[in-house]
Design a protein around this motif. Structure first.
Motif, PDB file in Angstrom:
ATOM      1  N   TYR A 162      84.841  74.898 -25.944  1.00  0.00           N
ATOM      2  CA  TYR A 162      85.966  75.665 -26.464  1.00  0.00           C
ATOM      3  C   TYR A 162      85.544  76.299 -27.784  1.00  0.00           C
ATOM      4  CZ  TYR A 162      88.653  73.142 -22.981  1.00  0.00           C
ATOM      5  OH  TYR A 162      89.115  72.635 -21.800  1.00  0.00           O
ATOM      6  N   PRO A 163      85.904  77.558 -28.008  1.00  0.00           N
ATOM      7  CA  PRO A 163      85.420  78.250 -29.201  1.00  0.00           C
ATOM      8  C   PRO A 163      86.067  77.800 -30.509  1.00  0.00           C
ATOM      9  CG  PRO A 163      86.819  79.701 -27.931  1.00  0.00           C
ATOM     10  CD  PRO A 163      86.637  78.448 -27.122  1.00  0.00           C
ATOM     11  N   SER A 213      89.421  65.650 -29.288  1.00  0.00           N
ATOM     12  CA  SER A 213      88.388  66.682 -29.359  1.00  0.00           C
ATOM     13  C   SER A 213      87.396  66.336 -30.454  1.00  0.00           C
ATOM     14  CB  SER A 213      89.032  68.036 -29.655  1.00  0.00           C
ATOM     15  OG  SER A 213      89.692  67.997 -30.902  1.00  0.00           O
ATOM     16  N   TYR A 214      86.236  66.955 -30.350  1.00  0.00           N
ATOM     17  CA  TYR A 214      85.231  66.798 -31.398  1.00  0.00           C
ATOM     18  C   TYR A 214      84.410  68.072 -31.482  1.00  0.00           C
ATOM     19  CZ  TYR A 214      81.799  65.950 -27.685  1.00  0.00           C
ATOM     20  OH  TYR A 214      81.001  66.072 -26.584  1.00  0.00           O
ATOM     21  N   GLU A 215      83.916  68.341 -32.675  1.00  0.00           N
ATOM     22  CA  GLU A 215      83.069  69.501 -32.858  1.00  0.00           C
ATOM     23  C   GLU A 215      81.628  69.094 -32.565  1.00  0.00           C
ATOM     24  OE1 GLU A 215      82.456  73.228 -35.882  1.00  0.00           O
ATOM     25  OE2 GLU A 215      83.247  71.364 -36.690  1.00  0.00           O
ATOM     26  N   CYS A 216      81.015  69.814 -31.661  1.00  0.00           N
ATOM     27  CA  CYS A 216      79.647  69.522 -31.232  1.00  0.00           C
ATOM     28  C   CYS A 216      78.653  70.147 -32.204  1.00  0.00           C
ATOM     29  CB  CYS A 216      79.448  70.099 -29.824  1.00  0.00           C
ATOM     30  SG  CYS A 216      77.852  69.748 -29.084  1.00  0.00           S
ATOM     31  N   SER A 223      80.569  74.477 -30.872  1.00  0.00           N
ATOM     32  CA  SER A 223      81.758  74.542 -30.027  1.00  0.00           C
ATOM     33  C   SER A 223      82.542  73.237 -30.127  1.00  0.00           C
ATOM     34  CB  SER A 223      81.360  74.776 -28.567  1.00  0.00           C
ATOM     35  OG  SER A 223      80.700  76.007 -28.437  1.00  0.00           O
ATOM     36  N   TRP A 224      83.698  73.226 -29.485  1.00  0.00           N
ATOM     37  CA  TRP A 224      84.542  72.032 -29.441  1.00  0.00           C
ATOM     38  C   TRP A 224      84.573  71.520 -28.010  1.00  0.00           C
ATOM     39  CZ3 TRP A 224      87.023  69.908 -33.687  1.00  0.00           C
ATOM     40  CH2 TRP A 224      86.914  70.644 -34.867  1.00  0.00           C
TER      41      TRP A 224
END
Length: 92
Positions: free
Chosen positions: A48-49, A73-76, A80-81
């Motif tokens: 996800y952007p 969710s987590y930020e990679c 991205s998410w």
């Protein structure tokens, strides 16, 4: 009162003019994908952007599911998410 040939032809021209004007406009927004900063370690997951996009996905899944999975969710590192059901790990 029925149409004569000239009325019918004028009607079809108006319909075609409206149809061609509508087809030139894009009906869907294009998905903006951020430039990938690093290679994603989990490319099988949906990227996800933005945080807002992934939050919307979590809400949509929660609305559809009866058993309501525990998602977060987590930020990679790719920028991205992603979604996960895993328990958050403590920072080291």
């Amino acid at each position: 009162m029925p149409f004569d040939d000239d009325d019918l032809e004028a009607y079809y021209r108006r319909v075609e003019a409206r149809t061609s004007a509508n087809s030139s406009r894009s009906r869907k927004r294009e998905r903006v994908v951020p430039a990938v900063q690093f290679e994603c370690p989990t490319p099988e997951k949906i990227a996800y952007p933005t945080l807002a996009a992934v939050t919307g996905a979590i809400l949509a899944i929660a609305r559809q599911s009866r058993d309501r999975p525990s998602l977060r969710s987590y930020e990679c590192k790719c920028g991205s998410w992603h979604l996960t059901s895993a328990v958050p790990r403590p920072y080291r």
